[in-house]
Structure formats: structure tokens, C-alpha cells
Enzyme design. Structure first.
Site: not given
Length: 406
Positions: A386, A290, A164
């Protein structure tokens, strides 16, 4: 630009910084995002453009690191990742290794190696921070990569596999954490500088990911890699003293990986906020324009309330990030793990808001004609890397309780 107390007003310098990064994100990053997401390749041309304006440079990262308010990085990260997270991580990926260098290295090491992590326009360099392993992600105490000292040659011999790793294998400089004293577990770890081309260093598997596809993520294999003694961050004298204190039961200031992550968590939280804000803005604009049943869908409570929740969560996350960044810059102790709080809430907000945005857009939100589906894929990593959300909660729980919660 000084700050002795937190403020809700950005300084003129921060306002200028925010506009500068936002303009680059809007003009360069966002138009390129879909292409590099599809290609799943490192966006070298975009990085070159960032270098030309000084956004990708040692000077930029150093300037923000010394910002006494702590807000430079969060402000810049939010705007850059508003543009695109995959490209954003490619631009800031070297900063994690640079943070490890500045946290653990000597002034001489910083002066020698930091320029090699960024390079210059036309001669770009990148860096990688290599900590996680196949069996040691959240559990850094399970790290197996070993570094042994060869006194005869004044070299460290490193063997192990990292995973990673952002920029792993393609970086010009790898910062590698390794165990130097297995009996001390996390307190027996150190960090080493390993240049690209060092015999025994190679890229393993490149990962094809759910999101942040423009960011290069791969395994890094170290097979009896030899680096000079000067490549030990902090130097051997300081390491020996730290290990001696740990063996005697004395206090040790954490380990190499955690020291780096603590410095970067608020900035990572700001990245997540940038993604969330981008999705919210598209959803808000869509809801205003919309029409269904003869009126804009924002006039429906279900849609309006969803947008209200999105905006509230984003603003709350930003305040937590700014607080943690300010505290870190002022040298204040995270008594309640405020850094972890900021990353936890921001990461989960990004996932929630991007999902809500897709819902507001309906079927359109699920198509690649709109960027919301990509932002939703990108957001998920912020509850994982992290420090997962579960690890952040563990850190916070230990801080507020003082108990050895497992």
C-alpha cells in the site's frame, strides 16, 4: 456517537469495540497464529468464527466506515493485528475491495456487490482488490492491464496480469483496475467488478512470503475476460465525463487505485501499531522476569531505554494514525499528506520495535518458541505494501513543497 473535534479520550462505544475485538484476538486469533503461519494457508475456520460474532461482516465494516470520529477502524485494527497479522489480513482483506467499491461505485452497485464480498456465517465470501502489476507497483502509471468497450454487446474486455493481490484468485469478487485510455496514463484508468468463475479469469502464482503467511497472496490473470457494462464501477456515463475533462486538461480526482489507498492508509498504520504493541508487551514482560547477574534485565539502562523508545514510538504512531483517520472522517484535506505520514511512521515503527523486541529476548527472540520472530517477519510488509516507505516520503515531500519531486 459524534465528533466535531479530536479527543484523546475514546468514547464508550470505542472502548467497548476495543475490548470486543481484543477478546476475540486473544481467545481465537493468537492461539491459532503459529499453526496457520506454518501452513501458509487461508485460515477459513478462523474467518468463520469471526463471521459468527459479526466481526467479519458487511455490517461491521459499514458501521465503522460511517463512524464520524474515524477511530472505529484504527481501534479495531490495532487489537485484531495485536493477535496476528496474517490472520488479521485474512479477516480484513475484503475490506480493501469494499473500499474501492464504495469509493468508486454507484449506490446500486454497492447494494448489489457489497454483500457478495462478505457472505454470511456458513456461506462465507471474500473479495480481492487487484491493482499492482509485475511492472507497475509504485508506478501506477505503468499499468498495462487494458479494458476495451464492446459497444455491440455492452461488455468490457479486460486483459492483463495483476500481482500481489490479497485473496487473488480465490475471491468471490475481484475489483480490477485497468487502463481504458492509455494516452491519459493514471487519469485514464477505471475499476471493474469481476466475479469468480468468469471465463478467462484465473489464479497465477501463489506467493510464499517472508511474513503474513496466513494471508493468501497471488497473481490474477485476465485473458480477454468479458464483464457486463454494469460491472464498470461508477458507470460509463460518469467515466466518459471524467475522461473528457482529463482530455481537455481539466481537473481529475486522482485514479481508482490511489483513491482506495488514501482511504485505507490510517487503518493500515493501525495494523502495524498492533504488531508493534504485541512485541513491546512481550519484551516488557520478559525484561521484568528474566534475570541475569542476579537481577531482572529491565534494571539495565540499555534494556530500559530500549523499552522506553519502543513505547514512545508506538504512542507517537498511534497519534498520527488517529489524526489522519479523524481528518478523513471529517472530510478535511490532507494538506501535508497526513495519511501517508501515519502509514510511514507506523510501518517503520513496527519494524524497529519488533527488531528491538528480539534483541531484548536475546537468543529466545530468534526462536519460534516465542512469537516475536514471527511478528518481526510480519512487520516488514508494512514498509512495502500500500505504498512503500519511499513512496510515502515522496507523497509527503510533494505535498509540503508543491514541487514535482521525482
Amino acid at each position: 456517537m459524534t465528533s466535531t473535534s479530536p479527543s484523546f479520550d475514546l468514547s464508550p462505544d470505542h472502548v467497548e469495540l476495543r475490548a470486543w475485538v481484543h477478546d476475540f484476538a486473544a481467545a481465537v486469533v493468537r492461539p491459532a497464529a503459529a499453526e496457520w503461519d506454518e501452513r501458509e494457508e487461508f485460515p477459513w475456520p478462523v474467518l468463520e468464527e469471526a463471521a459468527k460474532i459479526g466481526l467479519y461482516s458487511l455490517d461491521f465494516f459499514a458501521t465503522q466506515s460511517f463512524d464520524p470520529s474515524g477511530l472505529g477502524f484504527p481501534v479495531a485494527m490495532e487489537e485484531l493485528f495485536w493477535g496476528d497479522a496474517g490472520i488479521g489480513l485474512s479477516i480484513v482483506g475484503s475490506a480493501l475491495a469494499a473500499a474501492a467499491l464504495s469509493s468508486n461505485g454507484t449506490p446500486e452497485q454497492v447494494g448489489e456487490w457489497a454483500p457478495q464480498m462478505f457472505g454470511t456465517p456458513g456461506d462465507l465470501r471474500i473479495a480481492a482488490f487487484c491493482s499492482s502489476e509485475p511492472d507497475a507497483g509504485s508506478d501506477v502509471g505503468a499499468m498495462r492491464t487494458r479494458a476495451t468497450y464492446d459497444e455491440a454487446s455492452d461488455e468490457w474486455v479486460i486483459t492483463g496480469t495483476k500481482t500481489w493481490a490479497t485473496n487473488g484468485g480465490i475471491a468471490d469478487v475481484h475489483v480490477v483496475t485497468a487502463v481504458v485510455d492509455p494516452d491519459l496514463r493514471t487519469r485514464g484508468q477505471a475499476s471493474f467488478l469481476v466475479p469468480r468463475g468468469t471465463p478467462g479469469l484465473s489464479q497465477g502464482q501463489k506467493f510464499h512470503k517472508h511474513g503474513i503467511r496466513a494471508s493468501h497472496t497471488a497473481e490474477v490473470v485476465l485473458d480477454r475476460v468479458r464483464v457486463p457494462g454494469r460491472c464498470l464501477l461508477g458507470g460509463k456515463e460518469r467515466l466518459d465525463a471524467r475522461l473528457a475533462r482529463a482530455r481537455e486538461g481539466g481537473g481529475a480526482r486522482g485514479n481508482a487505485s490511489m483513491a482506495t489507498f488514501e482511504r485505507t492508509r490510517p487503518a493500515v498504520g493501525a495494523q502495524a501499531i498492533g504488531i508493534a504493541r504485541a512485541a513491546y508487551e512481550v519484551a516488557l514482560d520478559y525484561a521484568r522476569t528474566r534475570e541475569q547477574f542476579g537481577r531482572p534485565i529491565i534494571e539495565n539502562q540499555a534494556i530500559a531505554f530500549a523499552l522506553a523508545d519502543m513505547r514512545t514510538s508506538i504512542d507517537a504512531s498511534r497519534l498520527l494514525v488517529w489524526r489522519a483517520a479523524w481528518m478523513a472522517a471529517q472530510g478535511k484535506t490532507f494538506e501535508a499528506a497526513e495519511g501517508s505520514m501515519s502509514k510511514l511512521v507506523a510501518g517503520e515503527t513496527a519494524v524497529k520495535v519488533t527488531t528491538q523486541a528480539m534483541q531484548v529476548l536475546g537468543g529466545n527472540g530468534y526462536t519460534r518458541e516465542y512469537p516475536v520472530e514471527r511478528w518481526s517477519r510480519d512487520a516488514k510488509i508494512y514498509t512495502v505494501f500500500e505504498g512503500t516507505s519511499e513512496i510515502q516520503r515522496l507523497v509527503i515531500a510533494r505535498a509540503i513543497s508543491g514541487a514535482p519531486i521525482r
